[in-house]
Design an enzyme around this catalytic site. Structure first.
Site, PDB file in Angstrom:
ATOM      1  N   HIS A 163      13.827 -57.232  -5.846  1.00 26.82           N
ATOM      2  CA  HIS A 163      13.462 -58.560  -6.863  1.00 26.82           C
ATOM      3  C   HIS A 163      14.542 -59.195  -7.355  1.00 26.82           C
ATOM      4  O   HIS A 163      14.331 -60.451  -7.306  1.00 26.82           O
ATOM      5  CB  HIS A 163      13.418 -57.725  -7.766  1.00 26.82           C
ATOM      6  CG  HIS A 163      12.314 -56.616  -7.840  1.00 26.82           C
ATOM      7  ND1 HIS A 163      11.018 -58.197  -7.846  1.00 26.82           N
ATOM      8  CD2 HIS A 163      11.230 -55.589  -8.473  1.00 26.82           C
ATOM      9  CE1 HIS A 163       9.649 -57.209  -7.825  1.00 26.82           C
ATOM     10  NE2 HIS A 163      10.123 -56.083  -8.005  1.00 26.82           N
ATOM     11  N   GLY A 203      11.276 -48.510 -12.358  1.00 26.34           N
ATOM     12  CA  GLY A 203      12.434 -49.487 -12.360  1.00 26.34           C
ATOM     13  C   GLY A 203      11.879 -50.917 -12.400  1.00 26.34           C
ATOM     14  O   GLY A 203      10.603 -51.031 -12.625  1.00 26.34           O
ATOM     15  N   HIS A 232      14.113 -51.533  -3.857  1.00 23.88           N
ATOM     16  CA  HIS A 232      12.577 -52.702  -4.203  1.00 23.88           C
ATOM     17  C   HIS A 232      13.040 -53.278  -5.415  1.00 23.88           C
ATOM     18  O   HIS A 232      12.876 -53.831  -4.866  1.00 23.88           O
ATOM     19  CB  HIS A 232      11.231 -51.366  -4.858  1.00 23.88           C
ATOM     20  CG  HIS A 232      10.408 -51.839  -5.371  1.00 23.88           C
ATOM     21  ND1 HIS A 232       9.396 -52.245  -4.685  1.00 23.88           N
ATOM     22  CD2 HIS A 232      10.540 -52.778  -6.063  1.00 23.88           C
ATOM     23  CE1 HIS A 232       8.648 -52.202  -5.213  1.00 23.88           C
ATOM     24  NE2 HIS A 232       9.037 -53.643  -5.947  1.00 23.88           N
ATOM     25  N   GLU A 233      13.808 -52.842  -6.041  1.00 25.49           N
ATOM     26  CA  GLU A 233      14.606 -53.507  -7.208  1.00 25.49           C
ATOM     27  C   GLU A 233      15.529 -54.655  -6.460  1.00 25.49           C
ATOM     28  O   GLU A 233      15.462 -55.447  -7.711  1.00 25.49           O
ATOM     29  CB  GLU A 233      14.703 -52.887  -8.711  1.00 25.49           C
ATOM     30  CG  GLU A 233      14.007 -51.919  -8.954  1.00 25.49           C
ATOM     31  CD  GLU A 233      12.708 -51.939  -9.633  1.00 25.49           C
ATOM     32  OE1 GLU A 233      12.279 -53.434  -9.619  1.00 25.49           O
ATOM     33  OE2 GLU A 233      11.439 -51.570  -9.700  1.00 25.49           O
ATOM     34  N   GLN A 285      11.400 -60.256 -13.275  1.00 27.30           N
ATOM     35  CA  GLN A 285      10.607 -59.375 -13.414  1.00 27.30           C
ATOM     36  C   GLN A 285       9.683 -59.827 -15.262  1.00 27.30           C
ATOM     37  O   GLN A 285       8.950 -59.711 -15.435  1.00 27.30           O
ATOM     38  CB  GLN A 285      10.101 -58.423 -13.339  1.00 27.30           C
ATOM     39  CG  GLN A 285      10.031 -57.525 -11.512  1.00 27.30           C
ATOM     40  CD  GLN A 285       9.420 -56.481 -11.970  1.00 27.30           C
ATOM     41  OE1 GLN A 285      10.940 -55.625 -11.649  1.00 27.30           O
ATOM     42  NE2 GLN A 285       8.354 -55.894 -11.379  1.00 27.30           N
ATOM     43  N   CYS A 316       3.967 -52.105  -7.653  1.00 26.35           N
ATOM     44  CA  CYS A 316       5.298 -53.109  -8.648  1.00 26.35           C
ATOM     45  C   CYS A 316       4.461 -53.181  -9.907  1.00 26.35           C
ATOM     46  O   CYS A 316       2.540 -54.403  -9.255  1.00 26.35           O
ATOM     47  CB  CYS A 316       5.418 -54.306  -7.619  1.00 26.35           C
ATOM     48  SG  CYS A 316       6.340 -55.124  -8.111  1.00 26.35           S
ATOM     49  N   LEU A 317       5.000 -53.705 -10.639  1.00 23.44           N
ATOM     50  CA  LEU A 317       5.008 -53.727 -12.268  1.00 23.44           C
ATOM     51  C   LEU A 317       3.942 -55.510 -11.888  1.00 23.44           C
ATOM     52  O   LEU A 317       3.520 -55.613 -13.015  1.00 23.44           O
ATOM     53  CB  LEU A 317       5.041 -53.642 -12.891  1.00 23.44           C
ATOM     54  CG  LEU A 317       6.164 -52.332 -13.320  1.00 23.44           C
ATOM     55  CD1 LEU A 317       6.628 -52.264 -13.986  1.00 23.44           C
ATOM     56  CD2 LEU A 317       4.713 -51.430 -14.394  1.00 23.44           C
TER      57      LEU A 317
END
Ligand code: NI
Length: 169
Positions: free
Chosen positions: A139, A46, A135-136, A51, A93-94
């Site tokens: 963001h 995702g 989660h996304e 991001q 998370c990236l």
């Protein structure tokens, strides 16, 4: 198509509330292509537009069940309208490097969103995919999975990153 650099904590863009998308024109398509490519390259399942520094309400998530299949969904202006139950799952998370931790989320959610053409869509999902979506969507509101951890864990992580940044200078 180009791979875009992924911003990492503590970049301030990750903390901003993303703007709603109001114009659904051709300019979205290259962004979506870049985001999907960047997500697969990372690799991740995702990615939210903030991001990569685009503070708008757009996410891509990979929903494929087969490991080598690449099938993603674009969700624009997503909103969670229903929640049911709870689950605890390991997240990473990236944008939050070198950290994974257990996070408590809703087990099943319903999300309304717009697709790339601007059409209204609704989806109900549970388990792992529900975690990824929560989660996304976080963001888009400037929330990182870090924020769901205990104060102690969060403070320890912030200290560690501060140290790393200081040693790079
Ligand atoms: Ni993330």
């Amino acid at each position: 198509m180009s791979l875009r650099p992924i911003l990492t904590f503590p970049d301030p863009v990750l903390r901003k509330k993303a703007e709603k998308v109001t114009v659904f024109d051709d300019s979205l398509s290259p962004l979506i292509t870049d985001m999907a490519a960047t997500m697969y390259d990372a690799p991740g399942i995702g990615l939210a537009a903030p991001q990569i520094g685009e503070s708008i309400q757009l996410i891509v998530v990979d929903v494929s069940k087969e490991e080598d299949e690449q099938k993603f969904t674009v969700l624009i202006n997503p909103e969670i309208t229903e929640r049911e139950g709870h689950q605890v799952d390991e997240e990473g998370c990236l944008s939050v490097i070198d950290l994974t931790a257990s996070v408590k989320r809703s087990r099943k959610i319903t999300v309304t969103y717009q697709d790339a053409s601007g059409a209204e869509q609704t989806l109900t999902t549970e388990d792992r995919f529900a975690v990824v979506l929560q989660h996304e969507i976080d963001h888009l509101h400037g929330i990182l999975f870090l924020d769901h951890l205990s104060t102690l864990k969060r403070t320890m992580y912030k200290k560690k990153i501060k140290k790393q940044l200081a040693s790079k200078k």
